[in-house]
Design a protein around this motif. Structure first.
Motif, PDB file in Angstrom:
ATOM      1  N   LYS A   3      51.908  37.063  34.715  1.00 40.34           N
ATOM      2  CA  LYS A   3      52.154  35.708  34.226  1.00 40.34           C
ATOM      3  C   LYS A   3      52.927  34.893  35.255  1.00 40.34           C
ATOM      4  N   GLY A   4      53.887  35.527  35.879  1.00 39.06           N
ATOM      5  CA  GLY A   4      54.722  34.828  36.852  1.00 39.06           C
ATOM      6  C   GLY A   4      53.966  34.389  38.085  1.00 39.06           C
ATOM      7  N   SER A   5      52.852  35.049  38.384  1.00 42.53           N
ATOM      8  CA  SER A   5      52.068  34.713  39.578  1.00 42.53           C
ATOM      9  C   SER A   5      51.344  33.382  39.434  1.00 42.53           C
ATOM     10  N   GLU A   6      51.052  32.999  38.193  1.00 43.08           N
ATOM     11  CA  GLU A   6      50.303  31.778  37.879  1.00 43.08           C
ATOM     12  C   GLU A   6      48.860  31.823  38.370  1.00 43.08           C
ATOM     13  N   VAL A   7      48.380  33.026  38.750  1.00 47.30           N
ATOM     14  CA  VAL A   7      46.973  33.186  39.125  1.00 47.30           C
ATOM     15  C   VAL A   7      46.175  33.346  37.828  1.00 47.30           C
ATOM     16  N   ASN A  12      36.198  39.194  31.832  1.00 43.79           N
ATOM     17  CA  ASN A  12      34.795  39.005  31.460  1.00 43.79           C
ATOM     18  C   ASN A  12      33.821  39.861  32.279  1.00 43.79           C
ATOM     19  N   GLN A  13      34.347  40.875  32.962  1.00 44.47           N
ATOM     20  CA  GLN A  13      33.500  41.713  33.795  1.00 44.47           C
ATOM     21  C   GLN A  13      33.100  43.009  33.084  1.00 44.47           C
ATOM     22  N   ALA A  14      31.942  43.527  33.453  1.00 38.18           N
ATOM     23  CA  ALA A  14      31.470  44.764  32.829  1.00 38.18           C
ATOM     24  C   ALA A  14      32.160  45.997  33.406  1.00 38.18           C
ATOM     25  N   ASP A  15      32.151  46.103  34.739  1.00 43.27           N
ATOM     26  CA  ASP A  15      32.718  47.316  35.337  1.00 43.27           C
ATOM     27  C   ASP A  15      33.320  47.094  36.725  1.00 43.27           C
ATOM     28  N   LYS A  16      33.687  45.874  37.031  1.00 42.84           N
ATOM     29  CA  LYS A  16      34.282  45.626  38.345  1.00 42.84           C
ATOM     30  C   LYS A  16      35.426  44.623  38.249  1.00 42.84           C
ATOM     31  N   ALA A  17      36.248  44.636  39.289  1.00 44.71           N
ATOM     32  CA  ALA A  17      37.378  43.704  39.354  1.00 44.71           C
ATOM     33  C   ALA A  17      37.308  42.983  40.697  1.00 44.71           C
ATOM     34  N   SER A  18      37.724  41.735  40.714  1.00 46.57           N
ATOM     35  CA  SER A  18      37.658  40.975  41.960  1.00 46.57           C
ATOM     36  C   SER A  18      38.630  39.796  41.938  1.00 46.57           C
ATOM     37  N   TYR A  19      38.892  39.290  43.142  1.00 44.94           N
ATOM     38  CA  TYR A  19      39.710  38.079  43.281  1.00 44.94           C
ATOM     39  C   TYR A  19      38.889  37.046  44.043  1.00 44.94           C
ATOM     40  N   ASN A  20      38.836  35.832  43.531  1.00 41.68           N
ATOM     41  CA  ASN A  20      38.106  34.739  44.159  1.00 41.68           C
ATOM     42  C   ASN A  20      39.115  33.757  44.764  1.00 41.68           C
ATOM     43  N   PRO A  21      39.240  33.723  46.111  1.00 39.22           N
ATOM     44  CA  PRO A  21      40.225  32.839  46.748  1.00 39.22           C
ATOM     45  C   PRO A  21      39.892  31.354  46.611  1.00 39.22           C
ATOM     46  N   LEU A  22      38.610  31.021  46.443  1.00 39.99           N
ATOM     47  CA  LEU A  22      38.233  29.619  46.303  1.00 39.99           C
ATOM     48  C   LEU A  22      38.714  29.045  44.971  1.00 39.99           C
ATOM     49  N   LYS A  23      38.616  29.847  43.915  1.00 41.41           N
ATOM     50  CA  LYS A  23      39.058  29.415  42.589  1.00 41.41           C
ATOM     51  C   LYS A  23      40.466  29.914  42.271  1.00 41.41           C
ATOM     52  N   ASP A  24      40.984  30.774  43.125  1.00 44.47           N
ATOM     53  CA  ASP A  24      42.297  31.389  42.922  1.00 44.47           C
ATOM     54  C   ASP A  24      42.371  32.036  41.532  1.00 44.47           C
ATOM     55  N   HIS A  50      45.607  40.998  46.441  1.00 44.54           N
ATOM     56  CA  HIS A  50      44.648  40.180  47.191  1.00 44.54           C
ATOM     57  C   HIS A  50      44.990  38.695  47.063  1.00 44.54           C
ATOM     58  N   SER A  51      45.405  38.282  45.878  1.00 50.15           N
ATOM     59  CA  SER A  51      45.679  36.862  45.646  1.00 50.15           C
ATOM     60  C   SER A  51      46.819  36.328  46.497  1.00 50.15           C
ATOM     61  N   THR A  52      47.662  37.219  46.997  1.00 50.55           N
ATOM     62  CA  THR A  52      48.767  36.754  47.860  1.00 50.55           C
ATOM     63  C   THR A  52      48.239  36.260  49.202  1.00 50.55           C
ATOM     64  N   GLY A  53      46.965  36.576  49.509  1.00 49.25           N
ATOM     65  CA  GLY A  53      46.377  36.105  50.761  1.00 49.25           C
ATOM     66  C   GLY A  53      45.902  34.669  50.690  1.00 49.25           C
ATOM     67  N   HIS A  54      45.971  34.069  49.505  1.00 47.74           N
ATOM     68  CA  HIS A  54      45.581  32.665  49.326  1.00 47.74           C
ATOM     69  C   HIS A  54      46.347  31.771  50.305  1.00 47.74           C
ATOM     70  N   HIS A  55      45.694  30.691  50.757  1.00 43.40           N
ATOM     71  CA  HIS A  55      46.317  29.820  51.772  1.00 43.40           C
ATOM     72  C   HIS A  55      47.643  29.225  51.322  1.00 43.40           C
ATOM     73  N   SER A  56      47.870  29.144  50.011  1.00 44.00           N
ATOM     74  CA  SER A  56      49.118  28.577  49.498  1.00 44.00           C
ATOM     75  C   SER A  56      50.235  29.631  49.445  1.00 44.00           C
ATOM     76  N   ARG A  57      49.881  30.890  49.771  1.00 44.77           N
ATOM     77  CA  ARG A  57      50.876  31.966  49.708  1.00 44.77           C
ATOM     78  C   ARG A  57      51.074  32.575  51.104  1.00 44.77           C
ATOM     79  N   LEU A  58      50.516  33.762  51.348  1.00 46.03           N
ATOM     80  CA  LEU A  58      50.716  34.407  52.650  1.00 46.03           C
ATOM     81  C   LEU A  58      49.611  34.087  53.659  1.00 46.03           C
ATOM     82  N   ASN A  59      48.566  33.415  53.193  1.00 47.31           N
ATOM     83  CA  ASN A  59      47.509  32.891  54.069  1.00 47.31           C
ATOM     84  C   ASN A  59      46.882  33.950  54.985  1.00 47.31           C
TER      85      ASN A  59
END
Length: 202
Positions: A3-7, A12-24, A50-59
């Protein structure tokens, strides 16, 4: 932390997990599809890494596709940081969930042995940022939530009262005080418990 990450997190996935940097945003299967809570949070925290690699974070460079060198490097960083966070939280770490990346990691490290050092440095930054989300969540806790925490503590401590009338009187006093301050009840609770321990007739 999640919750604190605000990501944004979508289940809604069947069997996989992922991070989308474009939509954060992080996409995960529903919680009930995981064997246990530990594996759910291990996966969620891996993607949060992975989300910490977003340009607004660790880029970091998150543009690589599966099988590419840049993708393998990012997965190695997320995996090491997951191990660090899991160790810090005491939740452990399950590397079996990411065995599909092992071959690509071996190739990257074979081509450049120093990569493990660079990956570890980045992983420390990732883990520090992820762990900081919990502190931010605590800092931004609202006054009603703080009061609620105090009342829950009061209820727990009130169990030490042998007399039901005294117990109810004690809880009523805490409730009245909580309307004035979210910190005061905790102090008063400790005082009341001490008095109870000293005076068995109370």
């Amino acid at each position: 932390m999640l919750k604190g990450s605000e990501v944004k997190i979508i289940h809604n996935q069947a069997d996989k997990a992922s991070y989308n940097p474009l939509k954060d945003e992080i996409k995960l299967p529903p919680k009930n599809q995981f064997e246990d809570a530990g594996k759910y949070y291990a996966t969620a925290l891996h993607e949060l890494g992975h989300s910490t690699g977003h340009h607004s974070r660790l880029n970091r460079d998150l543009s690589g596709n599966f099988g590419s060198v840049s993708y393998a490097k990012e997965e190695l960083r997320a995996e090491i940081s997951s191990l660090m966070v899991g160790s810090e939280l005491g939740t452990g770490h399950d590397p079996s969930q990411h065995t599909s990346y092992v071959k690509s990691w071996v190739k990257v490290l074979k081509d450049n042995p120093r990569e493990i050092t660079e990956a570890s440095k980045d992983a420390e930054k990732i883990a520090s940022l992820v762990l900081s989300y919990e502190k931010e969540q605590v800092k931004t806790t609202s006054e009603p939530e703080k009061i609620n925490i105090s009342l829950k503590l009061a209820e727990k401590l009130a169990e030490r009262f042998s007399n039901e009338e005294d117990k109810n009187r004690f809880l009523q006093k805490v409730l009245e005080q909580s309307e004035q301050s979210s910190i005061k009840p905790v102090i008063q609770i400790k005082d009341e418990v001490k008095k109870t321990e000293v005076d068995p007739e109370r």
